[in-house]
Design an enzyme around this catalytic site. Structure first.
Site, mmCIF file in Angstrom:
data_model
loop_
_atom_site.group_PDB
_atom_site.id
_atom_site.type_symbol
_atom_site.label_atom_id
_atom_site.label_comp_id
_atom_site.label_asym_id
_atom_site.label_seq_id
_atom_site.Cartn_x
_atom_site.Cartn_y
_atom_site.Cartn_z
ATOM 1 C CG ASN A 124 32.329 24.064 62.568
ATOM 2 O OD1 ASN A 124 30.961 24.110 60.983
ATOM 3 N ND2 ASN A 124 32.927 22.977 61.993
ATOM 4 C CG HIS A 127 32.550 26.542 54.023
ATOM 5 N ND1 HIS A 127 33.175 25.630 53.994
ATOM 6 C CD2 HIS A 127 32.751 27.126 53.295
ATOM 7 C CE1 HIS A 127 34.334 25.283 53.585
ATOM 8 N NE2 HIS A 127 33.587 26.608 52.328
ATOM 9 C CD GLU A 138 34.428 26.575 49.345
ATOM 10 O OE1 GLU A 138 34.628 25.260 49.268
ATOM 11 O OE2 GLU A 138 34.488 27.311 49.355
HETATM 12 O O1 CDP Z 1 34.812 22.553 57.697
HETATM 13 P P1 CDP Z 1 36.858 22.152 57.594
HETATM 14 O O2 CDP Z 1 36.700 22.810 56.647
HETATM 15 O O3 CDP Z 1 36.939 22.786 59.390
HETATM 16 O O4 CDP Z 1 36.347 20.593 57.652
HETATM 17 P P2 CDP Z 1 36.521 19.761 57.406
HETATM 18 O O5 CDP Z 1 37.054 18.897 57.406
HETATM 19 O O6 CDP Z 1 36.401 20.239 55.275
HETATM 20 O O7 CDP Z 1 34.490 19.493 57.323
HETATM 21 C C1 CDP Z 1 33.407 19.425 56.518
HETATM 22 C C2 CDP Z 1 32.684 20.360 57.705
HETATM 23 O O8 CDP Z 1 32.011 18.732 57.917
HETATM 24 C C3 CDP Z 1 32.994 21.154 58.347
HETATM 25 O O9 CDP Z 1 33.205 21.803 59.122
HETATM 26 C C4 CDP Z 1 31.420 20.135 60.235
HETATM 27 O O10 CDP Z 1 30.869 21.138 59.658
HETATM 28 C C5 CDP Z 1 31.391 18.651 59.247
HETATM 29 N N1 CDP Z 1 31.917 17.741 59.984
HETATM 30 C C6 CDP Z 1 32.034 16.999 60.793
HETATM 31 O O11 CDP Z 1 29.825 16.652 61.077
HETATM 32 N N2 CDP Z 1 32.089 16.133 61.169
HETATM 33 C C7 CDP Z 1 33.712 15.488 61.508
HETATM 34 N N3 CDP Z 1 33.744 14.814 62.439
HETATM 35 C C8 CDP Z 1 34.491 16.260 60.960
HETATM 36 C C9 CDP Z 1 33.219 17.662 59.965
#
Ligand code: CDP
Ligand code: MG
Length: 151
Positions: A124, A127, A138
């Site tokens: 995506n 981060h 971080e």
């Molecule tokens: O990055 P963000 O804080 O929006 O999402 P997160 O829920 O904290 O998850 C961290 C990262 O894990 C995401 O940005 C995705 O790259 C990955 N991820 C994933 O691979 N599969 C999922 N079902 C959810 C998140």
């Protein structure tokens, strides 16, 4: 004088300068999107005050995403985040943590980074720290104080 002091206190609270951590992930680096993504961030009012390219070790990726260690996607996420170089940046601005998360957006919000540059739920593009407290942790994870600039 008291009224001025009160005004300054309210203003500094309302327009607090903050710093947040951004990572341009391996997918977006691979797709040559560093420039365009940084343009979204700068156009959104954020200033890049520190930047470097790194290739995360497995240890680093595991530690950075430790909060997700019990999730089904954790091992794959660590593999993805270590699959190529990333660009880590410290972004500064008023309300930077929330502003950055807005610019990042989501796959369903056209005009945001994740809609315009992301591929799927894992790849995506970026981060962004999710709270001021986590931003501090971080930033310290990647940068020494002397690597962060004022301008
Ligand atoms: O990055 P963000 O804080 O929006 O999402 P997160 O829920 O904290 O998850 C961290 C990262 O894990 C995401 O940005 C995705 O790259 C990955 N991820 C994933 O691979 N599969 C999922 N079902 C959810 C998140
Ligand atoms: Mg998160």
């Amino acid at each position: 004088m008291r009224i001025i002091a009160l005004f300054l206190a309210i203003a500094s609270f309302a327009f607090a300068e903050e710093q947040t951590l951004s990572i341009i992930k391996p997918d977006a680096v691979e797709h040559h999107k560093i420039g365009e993504i940084t343009e979204y961030l700068e156009n959104g009012g954020l200033k890049v005050v520190a930047t470097k390219m790194v290739r995360l070790t497995t240890e680093q990726a595991k530690a950075f995403y430790a909060v997700h260690k019990d999730k089904a996607f954790y091992a794959d996420l660590v593999k993805f985040m270590t699959s190529g170089p990333v660009l880590v940046q410290v972004l500064e601005g008023s309300d930077a943590v929330a502003v950055n998360r807005q610019i990042i957006g989501s796959a369903s919000e056209p005009g945001t980074i994740r809609a315009d540059f992301g591929t799927d739920v894992q790849r995506n593009a970026v981060h962004g720290s999710d709270s001021v407290d986590n931003a501090k942790k971080e930033i310290a994870f990647f940068f020494k104080t002397e690597e962060i600039f004022s301008y």
